[in-house]
Design an enzyme around this catalytic site. Sequence first.
Site, PDB file in Angstrom:
ATOM      1  N   GLY A  13       0.817  -1.224   0.000  1.00  0.00           N
ATOM      2  CA  GLY A  13       0.000   0.000   0.000  1.00  0.00           C
ATOM      3  C   GLY A  13       0.841   1.259   0.000  1.00  0.00           C
ATOM      4  O   GLY A  13       2.067   1.217  -0.027  1.00  0.00           O
ATOM      5  N   LEU A  62      -5.656 -11.223   5.662  1.00  0.00           N
ATOM      6  CA  LEU A  62      -5.322 -11.206   7.098  1.00  0.00           C
ATOM      7  C   LEU A  62      -6.492 -11.611   7.972  1.00  0.00           C
ATOM      8  O   LEU A  62      -6.336 -11.822   9.171  1.00  0.00           O
ATOM      9  CB  LEU A  62      -4.805  -9.823   7.507  1.00  0.00           C
ATOM     10  CG  LEU A  62      -3.374  -9.558   7.038  1.00  0.00           C
ATOM     11  CD1 LEU A  62      -3.079  -8.083   7.067  1.00  0.00           C
ATOM     12  CD2 LEU A  62      -2.362 -10.334   7.868  1.00  0.00           C
ATOM     13  N   LYS A  87      -9.508   2.538   5.022  1.00  0.00           N
ATOM     14  CA  LYS A  87      -9.093   3.787   5.679  1.00  0.00           C
ATOM     15  C   LYS A  87      -9.776   5.053   5.164  1.00  0.00           C
ATOM     16  O   LYS A  87      -9.278   6.152   5.336  1.00  0.00           O
ATOM     17  CB  LYS A  87      -7.591   3.932   5.513  1.00  0.00           C
ATOM     18  CG  LYS A  87      -7.143   4.059   4.070  1.00  0.00           C
ATOM     19  CD  LYS A  87      -6.000   5.033   3.989  1.00  0.00           C
ATOM     20  CE  LYS A  87      -5.787   5.497   2.585  1.00  0.00           C
ATOM     21  NZ  LYS A  87      -5.049   6.740   2.522  1.00  0.00           N
ATOM     22  N   SER A 127      -4.761   6.380  13.938  1.00  0.00           N
ATOM     23  CA  SER A 127      -5.133   7.578  13.180  1.00  0.00           C
ATOM     24  C   SER A 127      -5.511   8.741  14.078  1.00  0.00           C
ATOM     25  O   SER A 127      -6.038   8.555  15.179  1.00  0.00           O
ATOM     26  CB  SER A 127      -6.330   7.239  12.280  1.00  0.00           C
ATOM     27  OG  SER A 127      -6.906   8.417  11.761  1.00  0.00           O
ATOM     28  N   TYR A 151     -14.657   4.654  10.713  1.00  0.00           N
ATOM     29  CA  TYR A 151     -13.212   4.412  10.479  1.00  0.00           C
ATOM     30  C   TYR A 151     -12.433   4.724  11.756  1.00  0.00           C
ATOM     31  O   TYR A 151     -11.682   3.896  12.271  1.00  0.00           O
ATOM     32  CB  TYR A 151     -12.712   5.276   9.329  1.00  0.00           C
ATOM     33  CG  TYR A 151     -11.210   5.418   9.273  1.00  0.00           C
ATOM     34  CD1 TYR A 151     -10.579   6.563   9.765  1.00  0.00           C
ATOM     35  CD2 TYR A 151     -10.418   4.402   8.770  1.00  0.00           C
ATOM     36  CE1 TYR A 151      -9.206   6.689   9.737  1.00  0.00           C
ATOM     37  CE2 TYR A 151      -9.032   4.515   8.738  1.00  0.00           C
ATOM     38  CZ  TYR A 151      -8.441   5.673   9.221  1.00  0.00           C
ATOM     39  OH  TYR A 151      -7.068   5.787   9.192  1.00  0.00           O
ATOM     40  N   LYS A 155     -10.342   2.315  14.821  1.00  0.00           N
ATOM     41  CA  LYS A 155      -8.991   2.569  15.342  1.00  0.00           C
ATOM     42  C   LYS A 155      -9.000   2.609  16.869  1.00  0.00           C
ATOM     43  O   LYS A 155      -8.115   2.061  17.524  1.00  0.00           O
ATOM     44  CB  LYS A 155      -8.444   3.882  14.772  1.00  0.00           C
ATOM     45  CG  LYS A 155      -8.243   3.889  13.274  1.00  0.00           C
ATOM     46  CD  LYS A 155      -7.227   2.850  12.813  1.00  0.00           C
ATOM     47  CE  LYS A 155      -6.883   3.013  11.345  1.00  0.00           C
ATOM     48  NZ  LYS A 155      -5.861   2.042  10.880  1.00  0.00           N
ATOM     49  N   ASN A 201      -9.349  10.742  -0.437  1.00  0.00           N
ATOM     50  CA  ASN A 201      -8.526  11.722   0.275  1.00  0.00           C
ATOM     51  C   ASN A 201      -8.202  12.938  -0.606  1.00  0.00           C
ATOM     52  O   ASN A 201      -8.171  12.857  -1.828  1.00  0.00           O
ATOM     53  CB  ASN A 201      -7.223  11.062   0.778  1.00  0.00           C
ATOM     54  CG  ASN A 201      -7.486  10.012   1.852  1.00  0.00           C
ATOM     55  OD1 ASN A 201      -6.930   8.938   1.811  1.00  0.00           O
ATOM     56  ND2 ASN A 201      -8.329  10.329   2.832  1.00  0.00           N
ATOM     57  N   VAL A 219     -14.589  21.152  -2.783  1.00  0.00           N
ATOM     58  CA  VAL A 219     -14.125  21.454  -1.424  1.00  0.00           C
ATOM     59  C   VAL A 219     -15.316  21.293  -0.501  1.00  0.00           C
ATOM     60  O   VAL A 219     -16.319  22.010  -0.630  1.00  0.00           O
ATOM     61  CB  VAL A 219     -13.561  22.890  -1.349  1.00  0.00           C
ATOM     62  CG1 VAL A 219     -13.252  23.266   0.101  1.00  0.00           C
ATOM     63  CG2 VAL A 219     -12.308  23.003  -2.222  1.00  0.00           C
TER      64      VAL A 219
HETATM   65  C1  WQD Z   1      -9.017  16.108   4.391  1.00  0.00           C
HETATM   66  C2  WQD Z   1      -9.871  17.349   4.206  1.00  0.00           C
HETATM   67  C3  WQD Z   1     -12.137  16.914   3.617  1.00  0.00           C
HETATM   68  C4  WQD Z   1     -11.469  15.237  -0.327  1.00  0.00           C
HETATM   69  C5  WQD Z   1      -8.573  10.674   6.828  1.00  0.00           C
HETATM   70  C6  WQD Z   1      -8.365   9.782   8.029  1.00  0.00           C
HETATM   71  C7  WQD Z   1      -6.919   9.838   8.437  1.00  0.00           C
HETATM   72  C8  WQD Z   1      -6.065   9.469   7.274  1.00  0.00           C
HETATM   73  C9  WQD Z   1      -6.319  10.415   6.123  1.00  0.00           C
HETATM   74  C10 WQD Z   1      -5.323   7.241   6.790  1.00  0.00           C
HETATM   75  C11 WQD Z   1     -11.259  17.211   4.809  1.00  0.00           C
HETATM   76  C12 WQD Z   1     -11.417  17.661   2.509  1.00  0.00           C
HETATM   77  C13 WQD Z   1     -11.257  15.784   0.934  1.00  0.00           C
HETATM   78  C14 WQD Z   1     -12.117  16.006  -1.323  1.00  0.00           C
HETATM   79  C15 WQD Z   1     -12.280  17.832   0.230  1.00  0.00           C
HETATM   80  N1  WQD Z   1      -6.329   8.133   6.928  1.00  0.00           N
HETATM   81  N2  WQD Z   1     -11.652  17.069   1.183  1.00  0.00           N
HETATM   82  N3  WQD Z   1     -12.492  17.300  -1.002  1.00  0.00           N
HETATM   83  O1  WQD Z   1     -10.616  12.824   6.424  1.00  0.00           O
HETATM   84  O2  WQD Z   1      -8.737  14.396   7.203  1.00  0.00           O
HETATM   85  O3  WQD Z   1      -8.362  11.976   7.228  1.00  0.00           O
HETATM   86  O4  WQD Z   1      -7.702  10.313   5.789  1.00  0.00           O
HETATM   87  O5  WQD Z   1      -4.166   7.347   6.719  1.00  0.00           O
HETATM   88  O6  WQD Z   1      -6.692   8.932   9.476  1.00  0.00           O
HETATM   89  O7  WQD Z   1      -9.146  10.275   9.104  1.00  0.00           O
HETATM   90  O8  WQD Z   1      -8.491  13.118   5.061  1.00  0.00           O
HETATM   91  O9  WQD Z   1      -7.954  13.778   2.784  1.00  0.00           O
HETATM   92  O10 WQD Z   1     -10.185  12.655   3.233  1.00  0.00           O
HETATM   93  O11 WQD Z   1      -9.807  14.996   3.976  1.00  0.00           O
HETATM   94  O12 WQD Z   1     -12.645  19.004   0.503  1.00  0.00           O
HETATM   95  O13 WQD Z   1     -12.361  15.567  -2.476  1.00  0.00           O
HETATM   96  O14 WQD Z   1     -10.049  17.555   2.815  1.00  0.00           O
HETATM   97  O15 WQD Z   1     -13.471  17.420   3.773  1.00  0.00           O
HETATM   98  O16 WQD Z   1     -11.641  18.447   5.354  1.00  0.00           O
HETATM   99  P1  WQD Z   1      -9.160  13.162   6.517  1.00  0.00           P
HETATM  100  P2  WQD Z   1      -9.114  13.582   3.680  1.00  0.00           P
END
Ligand code: WQD
Length: 340
Positions: A13, A62, A87, A127, A151, A155, A201, A219
Amino acid sequence: MKIRKVLVTGGAGYIGTHCCVELLQSGYDVVCADNFSNSSAIAIERVEQITGMKVTYRETDLCDKAEVRALFDEYVFDGAIHFAGHKAVGESIEQPLRYYGNNLLSLITLCEVLAENRCKNVVFSSSAAVYSSINKPPYDEEDSIDPCNPYGRTKVMIETILHDLHASDPDWNISILRYFNPVGAHPSGLIGEDPSGTPNNLMPYIAQVAIGRLAELKVFGDDYDTPDGSCVRDFIHVVDLAKGHLAALRKLEDRPGCMTHNIGTGHGISVLELIEAFKRGSGVSVPYSIAPRRAGDMPVNFAATDKALKELGWKAELGLDEMVRDTWNWQTKNPTGYQD
Ligand code: WQD
């Protein structure tokens, strides 16, 4: 005891491959176990290209104890780093049973088989999603825990299982690492984030808009109580994060018991700030529009990082410019990720 041979679950990954590079280059012997549900075996070949070393891997579910036992019949491990798990925050809200079933059962199965083989050194990928939004950021490891999505709840449940496991048998040495937001890629551009389907993400979504695979970024909300109205996160370069795992693994040799550390930079960057930084660093536009808030999102989430520096001798060294530079380098060299 000296830890030399390490099982890396989820080793194909995004974070797993970056960790394998650092482990191999630091002299560890590595076996990757992955079911390739959200990764590619090509990524493992790229790790070999970067390190010049052969990477042993086994396709493993797993949650299947017989498959995990077969791994331990073949190899004798001194420790394990457990990345494998689902995740995505948004996805976990739509599919809670899939998240609880997979994330909890894979951890429990792994620990049962580790115990059967008297291997009691584990680094667990937790996380920042475990923290309650009532805390005042930066969040430290003693702050209150109250995740706002399934999620994050998987954790917390796993952290609780690991604490109970250590309480039942103090021979367990466990490192719980609470990641904030991993982004970026290895500077070679050979490995990087390649989510299956449409990215959940932020950073991979921005990169795919910039490269033209996606039309525009949505956003999720600009009406939060933050300086520019968009959410604030602690983005950490995946290479820094990988090095944090090696620092934790080394610490397990001191038999520390069960310990928890934040892995972040300690700085909050907003969604809109990240978009602007990406445009500056890549020289490419990133069209976006404001959409409604996403369920499960915390307005602000960034780390207090003193404990990791004090106890693990680790702190993040790479900044936003490197995160953007390396993300864009990976994306331009791999416009469709690992697939041809
Ligand atoms: C970040 C910000 C969204 C996508 C999660 C898990 C964390 C880690 C990372 C594993 C938020 C905004 C996102 C999009 C957006 N997981 N966003 N438009 O939710 O902070 O964290 O993923 O490693 O443990 O909790 O990450 O990147 O999804 O979001 O506006 O198309 O970006 O609303 O505010 P997040 P994210």
